[in-house]
Motif scaffolding. Structure first.
Motif, PDB file in Angstrom:
ATOM      1  N   ILE A 190       0.873  -1.170   0.000  1.00 14.36           N
ATOM      2  CA  ILE A 190       0.000   0.000   0.000  1.00 14.36           C
ATOM      3  C   ILE A 190       0.908   1.217   0.000  1.00 14.36           C
ATOM      4  O   ILE A 190       1.671   1.445   0.942  1.00 14.36           O
ATOM      5  N   HIS A 192       1.672   5.501  -1.620  1.00 13.51           N
ATOM      6  CA  HIS A 192       1.049   6.744  -2.076  1.00 13.51           C
ATOM      7  C   HIS A 192       1.055   6.818  -3.599  1.00 13.51           C
ATOM      8  O   HIS A 192       0.104   7.278  -4.207  1.00 13.51           O
ATOM      9  N   VAL A 221      -2.729   4.734  -3.148  1.00 12.68           N
ATOM     10  CA  VAL A 221      -3.887   5.390  -2.508  1.00 12.68           C
ATOM     11  C   VAL A 221      -3.817   6.913  -2.598  1.00 12.68           C
ATOM     12  O   VAL A 221      -4.689   7.603  -2.055  1.00 12.68           O
ATOM     13  N   THR A 224      -2.215  10.487   2.048  1.00 17.32           N
ATOM     14  CA  THR A 224      -2.540   9.752   3.272  1.00 17.32           C
ATOM     15  C   THR A 224      -3.965  10.037   3.715  1.00 17.32           C
ATOM     16  O   THR A 224      -4.696   9.135   4.158  1.00 17.32           O
ATOM     17  N   PHE A 227      -6.714   7.909   2.165  1.00 15.34           N
ATOM     18  CA  PHE A 227      -6.659   6.460   2.364  1.00 15.34           C
ATOM     19  C   PHE A 227      -7.876   5.967   3.141  1.00 15.34           C
ATOM     20  O   PHE A 227      -8.128   6.402   4.258  1.00 15.34           O
ATOM     21  N   PRO A 229      -9.069   2.515   4.567  1.00 11.49           N
ATOM     22  CA  PRO A 229      -8.638   1.128   4.773  1.00 11.49           C
ATOM     23  C   PRO A 229      -9.686   0.098   4.354  1.00 11.49           C
ATOM     24  O   PRO A 229      -9.346  -0.939   3.786  1.00 11.49           O
ATOM     25  N   CYS A 248       3.294  -1.257   4.093  1.00 14.43           N
ATOM     26  CA  CYS A 248       2.795   0.102   3.906  1.00 14.43           C
ATOM     27  C   CYS A 248       3.961   1.076   3.787  1.00 14.43           C
ATOM     28  O   CYS A 248       4.975   0.934   4.462  1.00 14.43           O
ATOM     29  N   SER A 250       4.209   4.004   4.880  1.00  5.94           N
ATOM     30  CA  SER A 250       4.395   4.880   6.044  1.00  5.94           C
ATOM     31  C   SER A 250       3.757   4.226   7.259  1.00  5.94           C
ATOM     32  O   SER A 250       2.861   3.378   7.137  1.00  5.94           O
ATOM     33  N   ASN A 252       1.857   5.809   9.178  1.00  6.04           N
ATOM     34  CA  ASN A 252       0.492   6.347   9.187  1.00  6.04           C
ATOM     35  C   ASN A 252      -0.462   5.363   8.512  1.00  6.04           C
ATOM     36  O   ASN A 252      -1.502   4.995   9.071  1.00  6.04           O
ATOM     37  N   LEU A 253      -0.105   4.916   7.300  1.00  5.37           N
ATOM     38  CA  LEU A 253      -0.925   3.937   6.592  1.00  5.37           C
ATOM     39  C   LEU A 253      -1.018   2.636   7.385  1.00  5.37           C
ATOM     40  O   LEU A 253      -2.092   2.032   7.487  1.00  5.37           O
ATOM     41  N   ARG A 256      -3.402   2.951  10.487  1.00  2.28           N
ATOM     42  CA  ARG A 256      -4.803   2.999  10.095  1.00  2.28           C
ATOM     43  C   ARG A 256      -5.296   1.632   9.634  1.00  2.28           C
ATOM     44  O   ARG A 256      -6.434   1.249   9.867  1.00  2.28           O
TER      45      ARG A 256
END
Length: 336
Positions: A190, A192, A221, A224, A227, A229, A248, A250, A252-253, A256
């Protein structure tokens, strides 16, 4: 990062966390060597760096090395463009590192949010009297711009001048090596955007093990904030009903995704493993994600110091790579 730079970082953090003031002692070079796992010569070089900058004074006898007063005269103002509003703590940590370098060398730091009207921002900076610019997550500055610019990023083009970058490609390869070592052969990504050093690093590392990363394994995606999920997981399920690991781009991804799996009662890493990238502190406190630390404070500090060196004539241009470091969390299973 060299061993000397590791000791420099330790001293900087020690001063900050202990709120040391002018005249306060820093640990002795013997103690620094012991705490940082280096020899005394390396610790001596680290302290000497602060002495050269006028931030530390060496005194004989029991006094040891003590902090001096910060520069009383401002040599100028620097500008920095990065993402604070939407970039969470990564951008903030870059600014923190840059601020430390600016203060140590007698400069003020002025912040601008990336992603706004870049042409207008550049004109505002020039008109405000700043001496130079640190550009992170920002559009390239025209070559005719009258101020020196240092870029912060991930694996920039070879012909880009004055750049400090986190070697995301190398970090992705190291992370993929761990994923492969733990028995995973067909990771789902996943990201960006598909054209990114993170993807290329994974692709090349898998190729070393005789595995071809296919386009349908990569799910882009965009931003961020965009995104979702739930929707992305449904899309993944169409091609991979039982994905072994989702990598992922990041933390962050990754977080989540972990929260979504928690709502769906999907066990991590037992049912599906998840990895992140960037080592974002606010997420790592919630759960230790298998990730890669990009050292954003060091990125900001090194870039700002490089810009100052250019301004003060010690360098004509710079290109420095900061090597990320693998962080083994509890979100990557070992397959039997």
């Amino acid at each position: 990062m060299t061993k000397t730079e590791q000791v420099i970082r330790y001293i900087r953090e020690y001063v900050r966390t202990h709120n040391l003031q002018a005249g306060d002692k820093i640990p002795s070079e013997y103690e620094l060597a012991k705490r940082c796992g280096v020899n005394k010569t390396t610790a001596n070089k680290a302290v000497a760096r602060f002495v050269q900058q006028g931030l530390v004074e060496r005194r004989g006898g029991a006094a040891g090395s003590v902090l001096t007063n910060s520069p009383s005269v401002c040599r100028g103002t620097l500008a920095i463009q990065t993402l604070l509003i939407s970039g969470l703590t990564y951008g903030a940590r870059i600014v923190r590192g840059a601020q430390a370098a600016a203060e140590e060398n007698g400069y003020a730091l002025q912040y601008y949010e990336s992603g706004r009207n870049s042409r207008t921002q550049l004109e505002m900076m020039r008109a405000s009297g700043v001496s130079g610019l640190l550009a992170h997550c920002a559009d390239p500055v025209p070559e005719t711009y009258p101020l020196p610019v240092v870029y912060l990023g991930n694996n920039p083009p070879e012909d880009q001048r004055n750049v400090i970058y986190s070697d995301m490609y190398a970090g992705a390869r190291e992370l993929t090596g761990l994923v492969y070592q733990r028995g995973h052969r067909q990771p789902v990504l996943i990201v960006h955007e598909k054209n990114h050093p993170f993807v290329q690093g994974i692709r090349d590392e898998l190729r070393e093990h005789g595995i071809l990363l296919k386009e349908r394994q990569i799910f882009a995606v965009g931003s961020t904030l965009a995104f979702n999920p739930s929707l992305v997981c449904k899309e993944i399920q169409e091609f991979f009903p039982d994905p072994g690991v989702i990598m992922c781009a990041s933390d962050n991804l990754a977080m989540r995704l972990l929260l979504h799996f928690g709502e769906q009662r999907i066990a991590v890493p037992e049912t599906c493993s998840v990895t992140g990238f960037g080592f974002m502190e606010e997420y790592q406190r919630l759960r230790p994600i298998t990730s890669v630390n990009q050292f954003p404070e060091e990125l900001g500090y090194t870039a700002c110091k490089g810009l100052i060196d250019i301004l003060e004539g010690r360098r004509k241009e710079i290109r420095i790579s900061i090597t990320p470091e693998l962080v083994k969390g509890d979100t990557l299973a070992v397959l039997s």
